[in-house]
Structure formats: structure tokens, C-alpha cells
Scaffold this motif. Structure first.
Motif, short mmCIF file in Angstrom:
data_model
loop_
_atom_site.label_atom_id
_atom_site.label_comp_id
_atom_site.label_asym_id
_atom_site.label_seq_id
_atom_site.Cartn_x
_atom_site.Cartn_y
_atom_site.Cartn_z
N ALA A 1 66.59 68.37 -10.89
CA ALA A 1 65.38 69.00 -10.35
C ALA A 1 64.75 68.12 -9.28
CB ALA A 1 64.37 69.26 -11.48
N ALA A 2 64.77 66.83 -9.49
CA ALA A 2 64.23 65.90 -8.49
C ALA A 2 65.05 65.95 -7.20
CB ALA A 2 64.20 64.48 -9.05
N ALA A 3 66.36 65.96 -7.35
CA ALA A 3 67.23 66.03 -6.17
C ALA A 3 67.00 67.33 -5.41
CB ALA A 3 68.69 65.90 -6.58
N GLN A 4 66.87 68.43 -6.15
CA GLN A 4 66.65 69.73 -5.52
C GLN A 4 65.34 69.74 -4.72
OE1 GLN A 4 66.36 72.94 -8.32
NE2 GLN A 4 66.46 74.52 -6.75
N ALA A 5 64.33 69.10 -5.25
CA ALA A 5 63.02 69.06 -4.59
C ALA A 5 62.90 67.89 -3.60
CB ALA A 5 61.91 68.95 -5.64
N ARG A 6 63.97 67.11 -3.48
CA ARG A 6 63.96 65.91 -2.63
C ARG A 6 62.83 64.97 -3.04
NH1 ARG A 6 66.90 66.10 2.29
NH2 ARG A 6 65.24 64.87 3.24
N CYS A 7 62.69 64.83 -4.36
CA CYS A 7 61.65 63.99 -4.96
C CYS A 7 62.32 62.75 -5.54
CB CYS A 7 60.95 64.78 -6.06
SG CYS A 7 59.73 63.83 -6.98
N PRO A 8 62.17 61.60 -4.90
CA PRO A 8 62.82 60.39 -5.41
C PRO A 8 62.32 60.04 -6.81
CG PRO A 8 61.90 60.00 -3.22
CD PRO A 8 61.38 61.33 -3.68
#
Length: 152
Positions: free
Chosen positions: A92-99
Motif C-alpha cells: 500500500a505504501a509503494a502504491q501511494a509512493r509513501c516511503p
């Protein structure tokens, strides 16, 4: 509070991520204490009765300190399930580009624990890897006891 099913799922995953991060932090701090000849159970007891006086640090702190990762029927979240949730957080973090660098560390710690055959133990068993990485002399016996109890 979130209304959509997707938002609710992200809240659940966020909570489980925080618990997994607390378990890892307890594991690393306990390994550090133990490596300096500080009793890990006394260390965690002090921390969970003072600056981290809350349910997660008390409950999982005890499991980490005592290396008690048996799958008790009334208090058990399997390491395999924790790994799934941590992987979902990471995705989910990768999908949202959230490190989320801690999510990456947790994902690797859970996979290594699964590779060690601990998937059916409580998810707090990821703490064993921190002790192993620190070269703990006491962790080998704890792992033997867990494996014996788990296989019966």
C-alpha cells in the motif's frame, strides 16, 4: 473516522504495522540490554511500567522478554498473518509512493522468521531474529524449547 471499506482496511493495517514496529523495537532494545548483561525481563518490565506503560508494550513486551511465543488459543496472532499484513502495508505504501523504511525492515524480518520455520508461532517470534543477530547465547535454548513445544 474512515467510512469506506478501503479506508477501514488501511486503518487496520496501520494499527498492525504499529504493533509490529513495537515488537521489533522491544526485540532490539532487549537484545541490546542482554548483550550488556542486563536481565532482559527486568529491562522490559521497567520500560513497560514507566515510559511505555500500555497494553501493547506490556503484553508483547512480556512475550519478547521471556521468549514466550507459543500460539496460545486466547492470545495469538500467527507470525504468518503478521507477515501478510506487513506485506500489505508495504504494498500500500509503494502504491501511494509513501516511503515507509521501517515497513521494509519489518517485511524482511518477518520473511526471515518464516524461513526459520516460525510462521505458526505468535508474531512476536520475530523477536528471536534480533537476539540471533546480536549473538545471544541464551536464544538457542529458547528456540529449542519453542520448537519442541510447537511440534507436540
Amino acid at each position: 473516522m474512515p467510512q469506506s471499506p478501503h479506508s477501514k482496511m488501511q486503518v487496520k493495517l496501520g494499527g498492525n504495522f504499529l504493533i509490529a514496529a513495537a515488537i521489533e523495537s522491544l526485540a532490539e532494545a532487549s537484545a541490546l540490554a542482554e548483550s550488556h548483561d542486563v536481565d532482559r525481563e527486568k529491562f522490559v518490565s521497567l520500560m513497560s511500567s514507566t515510559i511505555f506503560d500500555c497494553l501493547i508494550y506490556k503484553g508483547y513486551g512480556h512475550r519478547v522478554a521471556a521468549r514466550d511465543h507459543h500460539p496460545y488459543p486466547d492470545a495469538h496472532f500467527a507470525l504468518d498473518l503478521g507477515s501478510k499484513d506487513v506485506s500489505l502495508v508495504h504494498s500500500a505504501a509503494a502504491q501511494a509512493r509513501c516511503p515507509m523504511p521501517i515497513a521494509s525492515l519489518l517485511r524482511d524480518r518477518f520473511v526471515a522468521s518464516q524461513n526459520a520455520g516460525r510462521g505458526g508461532l505468535d508474531w512476536s517470534a520475530v523477536a528471536l531474529k534480533a537476539s540471533e543477530d546480536a549473538g545471544s547465547r541464551q536464544v538457542a535454548e529458547a528456540i529449542r524449547r519453542l520448537e519442541k513445544g510447537f511440534s507436540e
